[in-house]
Design a protein around this motif. Structure first.
Motif, PDB file in Angstrom:
ATOM      1  N   ASN A   4     -68.328  20.865  -6.925  1.00  0.00           N
ATOM      2  CA  ASN A   4     -68.835  19.604  -6.389  1.00  0.00           C
ATOM      3  C   ASN A   4     -67.852  19.107  -5.368  1.00  0.00           C
ATOM      4  O   ASN A   4     -66.713  18.841  -5.717  1.00  0.00           O
ATOM      5  CB  ASN A   4     -68.916  18.542  -7.498  1.00  0.00           C
ATOM      6  N   TYR A   6     -67.347  16.844  -1.415  1.00  0.00           N
ATOM      7  CA  TYR A   6     -67.905  15.845  -0.534  1.00  0.00           C
ATOM      8  C   TYR A   6     -67.190  15.952   0.807  1.00  0.00           C
ATOM      9  O   TYR A   6     -65.977  15.787   0.886  1.00  0.00           O
ATOM     10  CB  TYR A   6     -67.645  14.489  -1.200  1.00  0.00           C
ATOM     11  N   SER A   7     -67.926  16.277   1.842  1.00  0.00           N
ATOM     12  CA  SER A   7     -67.333  16.381   3.179  1.00  0.00           C
ATOM     13  C   SER A   7     -68.263  15.706   4.179  1.00  0.00           C
ATOM     14  O   SER A   7     -69.134  16.357   4.763  1.00  0.00           O
ATOM     15  CB  SER A   7     -67.130  17.856   3.551  1.00  0.00           C
ATOM     16  N   PRO A   8     -68.112  14.389   4.359  1.00  0.00           N
ATOM     17  CA  PRO A   8     -69.034  13.700   5.254  1.00  0.00           C
ATOM     18  C   PRO A   8     -68.855  14.107   6.719  1.00  0.00           C
ATOM     19  O   PRO A   8     -67.812  14.648   7.102  1.00  0.00           O
ATOM     20  CB  PRO A   8     -68.685  12.232   5.063  1.00  0.00           C
TER      21      PRO A   8
END
Ligand SMILES: *Cc1c(COP(=O)(O)O)cnc(C)c1O
Length: 298
Positions: A4, A6-8
């Motif tokens: 899991n 998160y890489s905006p």
């Protein structure tokens, strides 16, 4: 294994670049994990999967005393249930990066610069015949690394006129180029070398390409060489942090954004163009140079 992260993909307003009418976006791989940062996670992902499938118990790799790759390996090994060992180039030293590695349970073996050159020999000396060991090349370089880095492009929500990414071994760049080639995107790929005298870098990138594809390699933004810096670069990093809240490191991403600014001010992009910088993370690189920033505030 469950991944899991998160890489905006965010738009950044930084006047030295956006005043030229181009829009700057960043793929924030620096936000993936504080220690398994940026492209080092991308490069480890398929190595971890291969090691797990082969039922290996220990991950072994090579790096320098401030290696982002070694720190990521230590943290990822701990997270996914592997033991880890790293051969560190040079005499025994202590620094924050290596102390974090030990905190994650990594075993460090210091080897002289001479001995380090013969990695096969170092490896054999400790691990010959040990079939529980999974070897990962220095900097994570290899096909598995490029495979992980392709996913940077798969995740994007926008299309871009140009992408900029830093390079050390070139595996990250190769993965991105492979994705652009496969998706038939017209995006121009620009690779910023962090090394001086990077004669081999193009060959290392090309070795991992699934098919030939054009890209541009910039060799003039090393600021004196790998991990070298100067007041202009540090000031630039400080200004960017102050005006955007995004930190860059002086070894890779600071130099990459500097190159983008140069490129944009030379008018190589039409107003209205959209560019993406891959923020490859690696912020612990600052720790080796924090005292250099002090001079800026005098
Ligand atoms: C390691 C590193 C790179 C270089 O990646 P390669 O795949 O070896 O070219 C770029 N940026 C950061 C922040 C890194 O830590």
């Amino acid at each position: 294994m469950e991944f899991n992260f998160y890489s905006p993909e965010e738009e950044i307003n930084f006047a030295p670049i956006t005043s030229h009418g181009v829009r700057l976006f960043m793929k924030r791989d620096d936000l993936i994990h504080p220690f398994i940062s940026g492209n080092k996670w991308r490069k480890l992902k398929y190595n971890l999967i291969h090691a797990s499938v082969a039922q290996k118990k220990r991950l072994v790799s090579f790096g320098g005393a401030y290696s982002n790759h070694i720190l990521a390996l230590a943290a990822a090994g701990a997270k996914f249930g592997f033991k880890t060992t790293a051969f560190i180039r040079g005499e025994e030293v202590s620094n924050p990066v290596l102390e974090f590695c030990k905190l994650f349970g990594m075993r460090l073996i210091f080897v002289s610069r001479d001995a380090y050159r013969d990695k096969q020999n170092c490896f054999n000396h400790y691990f010959e015949g040990d079939d529980e060991v999974f070897f990962i090349d220095e900097g994570g370089y290899g096909q598995a690394a490029a495979q992980g880095c392709r996913e940077i492009i798969d995740e994007l929500n926008h299309t871009y006129d140009a992408i900029f990414c830093a390079a050390g071994t070139g595996a990250t760049a190769a993965g991105i180029i492979n994705a652009l080639a496969e998706k038939n995107l017209a995006t121009k790929m620009n690779v910023i070398s962090a090394l001086k005298g990077d004669g081999f870098l193009k060959a290392e990138i090309d070795r991992l390409l699934v098919k030939p594809h054009t890209y541009e390699l910039f060799s003039q933004y090393h600021f004196g060489g790998y991990a070298k810096t100067n007041a202009e670069l540090l000031q630039f990093i400080q200004r960017f942090a102050t005006e955007t809240g995004v930190l860059l490191d002086p070894v890779y991403t600071g130099k990459t954004l500097f190159a983008i600014q140069d490129y944009v001010s030379n008018g190589y992009l039409e107003p209205g163009s959209k560019i993406l910088m891959v923020h490859t993370g690696g912020l612990f690189g600052i720790l080796g140079m924090l005292d250099r920033f002090k001079d800026l505030y005098r």
